[in-house]
Each structure stands twice: as C-alpha cells, then as structure tokens.
Design an enzyme around this catalytic site. Structure first.
Site, mmCIF file in Angstrom:
data_model
loop_
_atom_site.group_PDB
_atom_site.id
_atom_site.type_symbol
_atom_site.label_atom_id
_atom_site.label_comp_id
_atom_site.label_asym_id
_atom_site.label_seq_id
_atom_site.Cartn_x
_atom_site.Cartn_y
_atom_site.Cartn_z
ATOM 1 N N ASP A 152 -29.958 -21.740 51.982
ATOM 2 C CA ASP A 152 -28.772 -22.607 51.919
ATOM 3 C C ASP A 152 -27.697 -22.035 50.994
ATOM 4 O O ASP A 152 -26.507 -22.184 51.274
ATOM 5 C CB ASP A 152 -29.201 -24.006 51.434
ATOM 6 C CG ASP A 152 -28.086 -25.027 51.548
ATOM 7 O OD1 ASP A 152 -27.463 -25.089 52.626
ATOM 8 O OD2 ASP A 152 -27.840 -25.762 50.572
ATOM 9 N N HIS A 163 -23.641 -17.772 49.704
ATOM 10 C CA HIS A 163 -22.664 -17.962 48.625
ATOM 11 C C HIS A 163 -22.963 -17.100 47.388
ATOM 12 O O HIS A 163 -22.081 -16.442 46.849
ATOM 13 C CB HIS A 163 -22.604 -19.430 48.213
ATOM 14 C CG HIS A 163 -22.421 -20.380 49.363
ATOM 15 N ND1 HIS A 163 -21.627 -20.093 50.445
ATOM 16 C CD2 HIS A 163 -22.929 -21.619 49.607
ATOM 17 C CE1 HIS A 163 -21.649 -21.105 51.301
ATOM 18 N NE2 HIS A 163 -22.441 -22.041 50.817
ATOM 19 N N LYS A 168 -21.939 -21.395 59.070
ATOM 20 C CA LYS A 168 -23.281 -21.117 58.589
ATOM 21 C C LYS A 168 -24.229 -22.210 59.065
ATOM 22 O O LYS A 168 -23.737 -23.281 59.422
ATOM 23 C CB LYS A 168 -23.286 -21.003 57.076
ATOM 24 C CG LYS A 168 -22.816 -22.269 56.376
ATOM 25 C CD LYS A 168 -23.212 -22.306 54.952
ATOM 26 C CE LYS A 168 -24.694 -22.566 54.800
ATOM 27 N NZ LYS A 168 -25.040 -23.447 53.679
ATOM 28 N N ASP A 226 -17.833 -18.028 55.226
ATOM 29 C CA ASP A 226 -18.562 -18.428 54.029
ATOM 30 C C ASP A 226 -17.513 -19.089 53.153
ATOM 31 O O ASP A 226 -16.641 -18.412 52.596
ATOM 32 C CB ASP A 226 -19.163 -17.213 53.309
ATOM 33 C CG ASP A 226 -19.992 -17.647 52.103
ATOM 34 O OD1 ASP A 226 -19.551 -18.560 51.373
ATOM 35 O OD2 ASP A 226 -21.082 -17.093 51.894
ATOM 36 N N HIS A 227 -17.556 -20.411 53.064
ATOM 37 C CA HIS A 227 -16.410 -21.095 52.449
ATOM 38 C C HIS A 227 -16.224 -20.727 50.974
ATOM 39 O O HIS A 227 -15.155 -20.908 50.423
ATOM 40 C CB HIS A 227 -16.480 -22.604 52.666
ATOM 41 C CG HIS A 227 -17.445 -23.324 51.775
ATOM 42 N ND1 HIS A 227 -18.791 -23.349 52.006
ATOM 43 C CD2 HIS A 227 -17.255 -24.043 50.644
ATOM 44 C CE1 HIS A 227 -19.373 -24.066 51.067
ATOM 45 N NE2 HIS A 227 -18.474 -24.498 50.220
ATOM 46 N N LYS A 272 -21.963 -30.673 38.509
ATOM 47 C CA LYS A 272 -21.530 -29.609 39.429
ATOM 48 C C LYS A 272 -20.837 -28.521 38.633
ATOM 49 O O LYS A 272 -19.912 -28.796 37.859
ATOM 50 C CB LYS A 272 -20.582 -30.177 40.469
ATOM 51 C CG LYS A 272 -20.201 -29.152 41.519
ATOM 52 C CD LYS A 272 -19.556 -29.821 42.721
ATOM 53 C CE LYS A 272 -19.123 -28.807 43.759
ATOM 54 N NZ LYS A 272 -20.240 -28.269 44.514
ATOM 55 N N GLU A 297 -25.616 -27.799 41.244
ATOM 56 C CA GLU A 297 -25.116 -28.980 41.958
ATOM 57 C C GLU A 297 -25.800 -30.240 41.447
ATOM 58 O O GLU A 297 -27.011 -30.226 41.200
ATOM 59 C CB GLU A 297 -25.397 -28.846 43.450
ATOM 60 C CG GLU A 297 -24.618 -27.737 44.116
ATOM 61 C CD GLU A 297 -24.693 -27.870 45.622
ATOM 62 O OE1 GLU A 297 -23.793 -28.473 46.202
ATOM 63 O OE2 GLU A 297 -25.678 -27.390 46.198
ATOM 64 N N LYS A 352 -30.247 -28.117 43.478
ATOM 65 C CA LYS A 352 -29.725 -29.471 43.707
ATOM 66 C C LYS A 352 -30.251 -30.396 42.628
ATOM 67 O O LYS A 352 -31.235 -30.094 41.958
ATOM 68 C CB LYS A 352 -30.236 -29.995 45.049
ATOM 69 C CG LYS A 352 -29.830 -29.177 46.244
ATOM 70 C CD LYS A 352 -28.607 -29.757 46.891
ATOM 71 C CE LYS A 352 -28.244 -29.010 48.140
ATOM 72 N NZ LYS A 352 -26.831 -28.728 48.256
ATOM 73 N N LYS A 380 -12.516 -19.993 48.342
ATOM 74 C CA LYS A 380 -12.161 -20.688 47.091
ATOM 75 C C LYS A 380 -11.214 -19.797 46.300
ATOM 76 O O LYS A 380 -11.475 -18.609 46.126
ATOM 77 C CB LYS A 380 -13.414 -20.983 46.261
ATOM 78 C CG LYS A 380 -14.308 -22.059 46.880
ATOM 79 C CD LYS A 380 -15.502 -22.337 45.980
ATOM 80 C CE LYS A 380 -16.545 -23.219 46.661
ATOM 81 N NZ LYS A 380 -16.194 -24.628 46.758
ATOM 82 N N ARG A 436 -19.732 -34.447 72.984
ATOM 83 C CA ARG A 436 -20.387 -35.218 74.056
ATOM 84 C C ARG A 436 -19.945 -36.672 74.135
ATOM 85 O O ARG A 436 -20.055 -37.321 75.169
ATOM 86 C CB ARG A 436 -21.897 -35.171 73.832
ATOM 87 C CG ARG A 436 -22.546 -34.029 74.552
ATOM 88 C CD ARG A 436 -23.928 -34.358 75.024
ATOM 89 N NE ARG A 436 -24.665 -35.131 74.039
ATOM 90 C CZ ARG A 436 -25.866 -34.815 73.598
ATOM 91 N NH1 ARG A 436 -26.469 -33.752 74.063
ATOM 92 N NH2 ARG A 436 -26.483 -35.568 72.716
HETATM 93 C C1 BG6 Z 1 -23.033 -25.550 51.543
HETATM 94 C C2 BG6 Z 1 -24.473 -25.939 51.415
HETATM 95 O O1 BG6 Z 1 -22.905 -24.317 52.188
HETATM 96 O O2 BG6 Z 1 -22.448 -25.447 50.245
HETATM 97 C C3 BG6 Z 1 -24.611 -27.234 50.649
HETATM 98 O O3 BG6 Z 1 -25.043 -26.088 52.702
HETATM 99 C C4 BG6 Z 1 -23.893 -27.150 49.329
HETATM 100 O O4 BG6 Z 1 -25.973 -27.559 50.440
HETATM 101 C C5 BG6 Z 1 -22.459 -26.665 49.516
HETATM 102 O O5 BG6 Z 1 -23.890 -28.442 48.740
HETATM 103 C C6 BG6 Z 1 -21.781 -26.412 48.194
HETATM 104 O O6 BG6 Z 1 -20.436 -26.141 48.418
HETATM 105 P P1 BG6 Z 1 -19.334 -26.528 47.342
HETATM 106 O O7 BG6 Z 1 -18.059 -26.012 47.912
HETATM 107 O O8 BG6 Z 1 -19.370 -28.032 47.232
HETATM 108 O O9 BG6 Z 1 -19.732 -25.885 46.076
#
Ligand code: BG6
Length: 486
Positions: free
Chosen positions: A238, A243, A151, A180-181, A334, A219, A329, A185, A48
């Site tokens: 989330d 994941h 997502k 789904d990232h 991590k 995390e 969280k 990985k 926008r």
């Molecule tokens: C996302 C979540 O899908 O994945 C986040 O919405 C989370 O809350 C993140 O922090 C974690 O991804 P990665 O790749 O940093 O482990």
C-alpha cells in the site's frame, strides 16, 4: 493552458466511485476555475449505475459540497457541469465500449484528444485497456490518446510485469501514465528543487557528510472501511512499493541532466538498481492492537499495518549510509517527513561540552501536513557555555501566503494533458520497486524467516522494535516538523 487547440475529453472509468468524487472532479473543477483546462473539454463518466447526465452532475455537485466546500463556486460550477455527461456501461462488455465510442464521437464532433482515466479496481485495468483497443479507441490520428492507471499497479513483480505487458500491447509506453499521487505533492516535487536549484546542499549530500536518512510516512487513520482491500495489500504494497520508494528516489538519485520525463526516470531507475537487496533481519513488521477485531479482517491475519526497514544504496554517493523507512496506520498523527541526519563534528573543542551534548545537524523536509523545511543547528545558549539545538525554518504557509497548495491530482491531471510524464512512473521504475519489495512481502509470509509480528497501540509512534532497528547502531528516529515529541 495547453498549446494543443483540440478539445480534450476526460473519460473516467469508475465514475461512481470514491476517487472520482473525492479527487478527480475537485481537481478538474479547480483547474477549470484557474482557467487551466483546455478551452474546450468534456468529462465523460462511465459506470454501471443506472444514472443519466443530470444524476451524475447532481451527485458530483453534492460530493463537491461535502468534500471540497471551500473550492465550490456555484457560478462556475454550472458552466463546468454542462461539460459532464454519463454513459452507463459494463466494464466487461465490449458492446458498451462501442456505445461509449459513439457517445464520444457525438459530443466531440471532430478531432479531439482523450485521456482515459482508470479509476477502478485493478482487476478491470486489463479488460478496459483491451476493450479500448478492440473498439479502435487508441488510434491517435484524430488527437492524442493517453491512459492514466491508478494504483495498485500489480501486487508483486510478476503481476506488475504482466500488467505492463498487457497495457503495452495496446498503448505505447509514452501514452501510459502510471499515477503515484505522492509525486504530485508540491513538497515532494520541491525535494528536487531544493537539491538542484541551490548549490549549498549538494556538496554535502553524500556519505562524507550524511550519517543516515529517514523517511517516515505516519498516518493516524486506521484501515477503517478499507479493510477488505487492506487485508490483501498490507502496508508494504500500500505504501512502500510506491510512495516511499518514490520519495527515496527523489532524495537519493543523481542529478538528471534535465527535468525531461525520461531524464528524471532514468536516474530513478539507476537508483533503484543500486539498492542492495533488503535483509529481513533489518525489517520490522507490526499490527496495531485492534486490527484483528476489524470487520473483514481474517482471523489470525498476518497483514502488517506498520513496517520499518533499513536499506543501503551501493554506489559512490551513498555507500554505507543507512536509509530508514517507516510507515503505518493508526499512529499518533499524520506526518510525512524526510530527515537527513548529518555526521557529528569530528572533534568537540568547547570546554565542558561532551560529545553526547551535541545534536547532529538535521535537515528535515516536511512533506505534510506542515509543509516546509527545517535545518537544525547547534547554537550557543546566551550567557552560558552550553549549546542548544535551534531550527532555521521555512514554511509554505508563511513564505507563500495566499498560495494554497494544490491537490496532487490537480497537477498530475494537467501534466497528463500536457504530455509531461516526469511525475509519472515508467514501467521499469514500477518493476524495480517491486523487485525490492517482493523479497520482503514474500519473506514475511515465511514464518521461519520473518521477524516476529510486533504490535503497537492505536495512536502511538509504532512498535518498540522500530526503535531497536535504529538503536542498535546508536541512532534514533528524528523529526523536526511540528508535532509532539516521540
Ligand atoms: C494511498 C493509500 O495510496 O495513500 C492509503 O492507499 C493512504 O492507504 C494514502 O492512506 C495516503 O495518502 P496521503 O496523500 O493522505 O498521504
């Protein structure tokens, strides 16, 4: 890189957003530098803001310099950025989609493939897809048309089913790429290579040898400025529904006959269907101290920022083996790790060593940050009768020196261009995962049934209740990837 010689256009809805700057553009630029993008390509941002091509290019360049400075290369950026254009428009205005179509036809100047990327808030998914349909931008006569959906895909089973239905009314299932990232990985993909490109692990990958499996996605960041979104989502929506469920399927599924998308996804679907409905007594929900004081968090909020659960898979391979999942969280650091803990030896024959002295064999797959695999063994301490656990280790950073692990989005975007959907979730997979998580999400909303909301300190390993979950069957959370001991 693709064997289709048509130009390809990446259309990013939500071009002014965080995801575009943080993930999509760095991924496309890296692929460009590696000469993996189609020879002719265009990137069209749609949003926008009152920008033009120059403004969008400038902002994306600043983003690269700030967020991916190591990947930035001025010499390559300049020709890359020439392919970026901008269309200002409103996601709810059909006329703006007509404007977008004209823009695309102008720059493509002939047949071209199109990847529509929905990098927007979920409430826009359906309006965008419907407008694309109405503007006749889905027809595949002049090149393929695919849509990548970010997502969260729904907020429960019913809404995910509705969303699937609405998208499938416009696109065929094989044009839909639900991202789904975690599946992009490298180390998540390696789970299947580890299991099925070797022969020595599969024979012990079952209830006869495995005592339990643990999947931890820990995390250290807290919800920060995302509290508005997070309040609605909570940790189960989330992280678990997507994941953790995907990691579970990779560890536990049966071997597919091939690596073809539907062969892999059929096995995942079978696995999800074999998961026993979760018992709320075997779940833990918690909030970190200080969450309630975060801006945008409702007074007395019951949103969990941490969860742990025990689940069982009712099939021949896994009957009776507990799977423990945890994520949260504001934890210590991590760390994403999958631990397969094997059974103890049936009989200890060494004098002076009692059962408790023995550590079970542990196979640990470190998804991040120290990517690799550890196998924990008992070894004889030299010049003594004692034993001690030792690790056999494989680390990407040493075994594949000089090969940087690509970001998940790089792989996933290229797969979508190639038409390989094996790392994307199929409609039934998404729905099956919600079917498992819905009773937890809604069960926790019912105070009479829910386990009490536990709390934990910022920077800790989570609430003590998560330890009790395992301790009551004589087990403990394990890890082998490098980080301080629990
Ligand atoms: C996302 C979540 O899908 O994945 C986040 O919405 C989370 O809350 C993140 O922090 C974690 O991804 P990665 O790749 O940093 O482990």
């Amino acid at each position: 890189m693709t064997n289709d010689s048509k130009p390809t256009t990446f259309i990013i809805f939500g071009a002014s957003g965080d995801l575009t700057e943080r993930k999509l553009i760095p991924a496309l630029f890296n692929s460009y530098c590696k000469q993996r993008l189609p020879e002719q390509f265009n990137i069209v941002g749609f949003a926008r803001r009152p920008w033009d091509n120059a403004e969008l290019r400038k902002i994306l360049k600043e983003g690269m310099l700030e967020l991916a400075p190591d990947a930035y290369d001025e010499e390559k950026w300049t020709p890359f950025a020439q392919n970026i254009t901008y269309v200002q428009g409103d996601l709810n205005t059909q006329a703006d989609f007509e404007k977008l179509r004209e823009h695309l036809e102008n720059i493509e100047n002939g047949p071209a493939n199109r990847l529509y990327y929905l990098a927007v808030a979920p409430r826009f998914f359906v309006p965008i897809v419907e407008s694309l349909g109405t503007a006749n931008m889905v027809d595949q006569n002049r090149g393929w048309r695919r849509v990548v959906v970010e997502k969260p895909f729904g907020h429960d089973l019913a809404s995910a089913q509705e969303l699937n239905k609405a998208i499938q009314a416009v696109f065929d299932e094989d044009q839909i790429y639900r991202i789904d990232h975690y599946l992009g990985k490298e180390t998540a993909q390696n789970i299947l290579y580890f299991r099925f490109a070797n022969t020595i692990f599969e024979p012990v990958w079952n209830r006869n040898y495995v005592d339990n499996v643990q999947i931890s996605v820990i995390e250290s960041v807290d919800v920060g400025h995302r509290a508005g979104y997070y309040e609605e989502a909570g940790v189960v929506r989330d992280m678990f529904q997507n994941h953790l469920m995907q990691l579970l399927s990779l560890v536990a599924m049966e071997p597919p006959a091939s690596f073809e998308a539907n062969a892999v996804r059929n096995e995942k679907a079978k696995l999800f269907h074999a998961v026993r409905p979760l018992s709320l007594n075997h779940t833990v929900r918690a909030q970190y101290e200080g969450y309630l004081q975060t801006e945008q968090v409702a007074k007395g909020s019951q949103t969990p920022t941490y969860a742990a659960m025990e689940l069982f898979i009712d099939n021949w391979r896994w009957q009776g083996v507990p799977f423990y999942l945890r994520s949260g969280k504001a934890l210590t650091n991590k760390n994403t790790e999958i631990v397969v803990e094997f059974k103890r030896p049936p009989h200890i024959m060494f004098d002076g060593i009692v059962d408790e002295d023995f550590t079970a064999n542990i196979l640990s797959m470190c998804i991040q940050p120290d990517e690799g695999i550890h196998l924990r063994l008992e070894a004889k301490v030299p010049d003594s009768r004692k034993t001690q656990p030792v690790d056999m280790e494989f680390h990407y950073r040493s075994s594949f020196k000089g090969n940087n692990l690509p970001d998940a989005y790089e792989r996933l975007l290229l797969d979508a261009v190639r038409g390989d959907a094996s790392l994307f979730t199929r409609a039934d997979g998404i729905e099956a995962a919600w079917r498992l998580m819905d009773p937890v999400i809604y069960g926790w909303e019912n105070e009479a049934e829910a386990p009490p909301m536990a709390t934990y300190k910022h920077g800790s390993w989570g609430p003590k209740e998560a330890h009790t979950l395992l301790n009551r069957s004589g087990r403990t959370w394990r890890h082998a990837c490098s980080h301080p001991d629990e």
